[in-house]
Design a protein around this motif. Structure first.
Motif, PDB file in Angstrom:
ATOM      1  N   SER A 273       3.982  -1.435   3.444  1.00 55.91           N
ATOM      2  CA  SER A 273       3.350  -0.122   3.380  1.00 55.91           C
ATOM      3  C   SER A 273       4.421   0.947   3.155  1.00 55.91           C
ATOM      4  O   SER A 273       5.442   0.952   3.848  1.00 55.91           O
ATOM      5  CB  SER A 273       2.593   0.149   4.679  1.00 55.91           C
ATOM      6  OG  SER A 273       1.928   1.369   4.612  1.00 55.91           O
TER       7      SER A 273
ATOM      8  N   LYS B   5       3.663   6.424   4.026  1.00 53.62           N
ATOM      9  CA  LYS B   5       2.567   6.404   4.997  1.00 53.62           C
ATOM     10  C   LYS B   5       2.077   7.819   5.253  1.00 53.62           C
ATOM     11  O   LYS B   5       2.740   8.597   5.913  1.00 53.62           O
ATOM     12  CB  LYS B   5       3.018   5.735   6.289  1.00 53.62           C
ATOM     13  CG  LYS B   5       3.398   4.285   6.101  1.00 53.62           C
ATOM     14  CD  LYS B   5       3.897   3.679   7.391  1.00 53.62           C
ATOM     15  CE  LYS B   5       4.319   2.246   7.169  1.00 53.62           C
ATOM     16  NZ  LYS B   5       4.830   1.648   8.399  1.00 53.62           N
TER      17      LYS B   5
ATOM     18  N   HIS C 254       0.385   5.526   0.875  1.00 54.97           N
ATOM     19  CA  HIS C 254      -0.416   6.593   1.494  1.00 54.97           C
ATOM     20  C   HIS C 254      -1.404   6.089   2.545  1.00 54.97           C
ATOM     21  O   HIS C 254      -2.431   6.722   2.778  1.00 54.97           O
ATOM     22  CB  HIS C 254      -1.141   7.424   0.423  1.00 54.97           C
ATOM     23  CG  HIS C 254      -0.211   7.984  -0.597  1.00 54.97           C
ATOM     24  ND1 HIS C 254       0.823   8.828  -0.266  1.00 54.97           N
ATOM     25  CD2 HIS C 254      -0.138   7.809  -1.937  1.00 54.97           C
ATOM     26  CE1 HIS C 254       1.493   9.151  -1.352  1.00 54.97           C
ATOM     27  NE2 HIS C 254       0.931   8.544  -2.385  1.00 54.97           N
ATOM     28  N   LYS C 255      -1.109   4.963   3.141  1.00 48.95           N
ATOM     29  CA  LYS C 255      -1.923   4.468   4.257  1.00 48.95           C
ATOM     30  C   LYS C 255      -0.988   4.228   5.424  1.00 48.95           C
ATOM     31  O   LYS C 255       0.148   3.796   5.222  1.00 48.95           O
ATOM     32  CB  LYS C 255      -2.640   3.167   3.881  1.00 48.95           C
ATOM     33  CG  LYS C 255      -3.719   3.373   2.854  1.00 48.95           C
ATOM     34  CD  LYS C 255      -4.515   2.113   2.616  1.00 48.95           C
ATOM     35  CE  LYS C 255      -5.714   2.437   1.739  1.00 48.95           C
ATOM     36  NZ  LYS C 255      -6.570   1.280   1.554  1.00 48.95           N
ATOM     37  N   ASP C 256      -1.462   4.490   6.622  1.00 45.20           N
ATOM     38  CA  ASP C 256      -0.640   4.273   7.802  1.00 45.20           C
ATOM     39  C   ASP C 256      -1.363   3.316   8.744  1.00 45.20           C
ATOM     40  O   ASP C 256      -2.170   3.736   9.578  1.00 45.20           O
ATOM     41  CB  ASP C 256      -0.348   5.605   8.497  1.00 45.20           C
ATOM     42  CG  ASP C 256       0.730   5.484   9.550  1.00 45.20           C
ATOM     43  OD1 ASP C 256       1.048   4.345   9.966  1.00 45.20           O
ATOM     44  OD2 ASP C 256       1.268   6.522   9.973  1.00 45.20           O
TER      45      ASP C 256
ATOM     46  N   GLU D  55      -0.437   1.738  11.307  1.00 46.18           N
ATOM     47  CA  GLU D  55      -0.194   1.938  12.737  1.00 46.18           C
ATOM     48  C   GLU D  55      -1.107   3.016  13.319  1.00 46.18           C
ATOM     49  O   GLU D  55      -1.487   2.950  14.474  1.00 46.18           O
ATOM     50  CB  GLU D  55       1.276   2.303  12.991  1.00 46.18           C
ATOM     51  CG  GLU D  55       2.251   1.162  12.759  1.00 46.18           C
ATOM     52  CD  GLU D  55       2.633   1.001  11.288  1.00 46.18           C
ATOM     53  OE1 GLU D  55       2.573   1.986  10.526  1.00 46.18           O
ATOM     54  OE2 GLU D  55       2.994  -0.123  10.908  1.00 46.18           O
TER      55      GLU D  55
ATOM     56  N   SER E 171       0.828  -1.209   0.000  1.00 42.80           N
ATOM     57  CA  SER E 171       0.000   0.000   0.000  1.00 42.80           C
ATOM     58  C   SER E 171       0.859   1.255   0.000  1.00 42.80           C
ATOM     59  O   SER E 171       1.992   1.259   0.490  1.00 42.80           O
ATOM     60  CB  SER E 171      -0.946   0.021   1.207  1.00 42.80           C
ATOM     61  OG  SER E 171      -0.220   0.144   2.408  1.00 42.80           O
TER      62      SER E 171
END
Length: 176
Positions: free
Chosen positions: A64, A67, A41-43, A45, A39
């Motif tokens: 990922s 992020k 641009h997704k975080d 955590e 992925s």
């Protein structure tokens, strides 16, 4: 039945692009295929993204990069996100070329291209040079015409109506 694996694009303004990709990954894992989910641009955590945790539990390799996104996350400078997106794209290229995976999902790559984190030509080269043994899925709003033209499947998910428009915020287990 063809042995050549294909390229999917899930794009549009509607809800469900990542969900469609995760559903495909779940199906593939159920058939004991090797799955890699990457992925941009997704975080996980910060926001959870429990679908990613589910894929890990089912045996997918999960990565990922970049992020966050300047549109919703100001804590990471754009330059750092660009550098990480480029590292992420190098990782995508490596995973696809390795032919280790039957299915490689690159979630939100279309956004990375749209917002100039990744060069469109680089993605088109990845698509053109993809080994026949790898099914490739690219998700995210704003897929370019050239990327859609180079794909075998294109699903454009259009928003007709969404609860957010009526002030209903995201709900655990449904939107996140």
């Amino acid at each position: 039945m063809t042995k050549r694996r294909l390229i999917h694009i899930y794009t549009g303004e509607g809800k469900g692009k990542t969900t469609a990709a995760v559903g495909l990954a779940t199906r593939a894992l159920g058939h004991e295929l090797n799955v890699c989910y990457i992925s941009f641009h997704k975080d996980p955590e910060v926001y959870g993204y429990t679908e990613i945790k589910s894929l890990q539990k089912l045996g997918a390799e999960v990565y990922s990069f970049a992020k966050g996104h300047p549109g919703c996350c100001r804590r990471i400078p754009r330059e750092a996100l660009i550098d990480d997106a480029i590292r992420g794209m190098e990782h995508v290229e490596k995973m696809v070329a390795s032919e280790t995976f039957d299915l490689v999902i690159v979630d939100e790559l279309n956004i990375a291209v749209r917002d100039h984190f990744i060069d469109e030509e680089r993605v088109l080269k990845l698509m053109k040079n993809k080994p026949d043994s790898v099914e490739l899925v690219l998700t995210g709003r704003g897929a370019t015409e050239a990327v859609m033209e180079a794909a075998d499947y294109v699903s454009y998910i259009r928003k007709i109506k969404h609860p957010y428009d009526e002030g209903i915020t995201s709900r655990k287990g449904i939107e996140f």
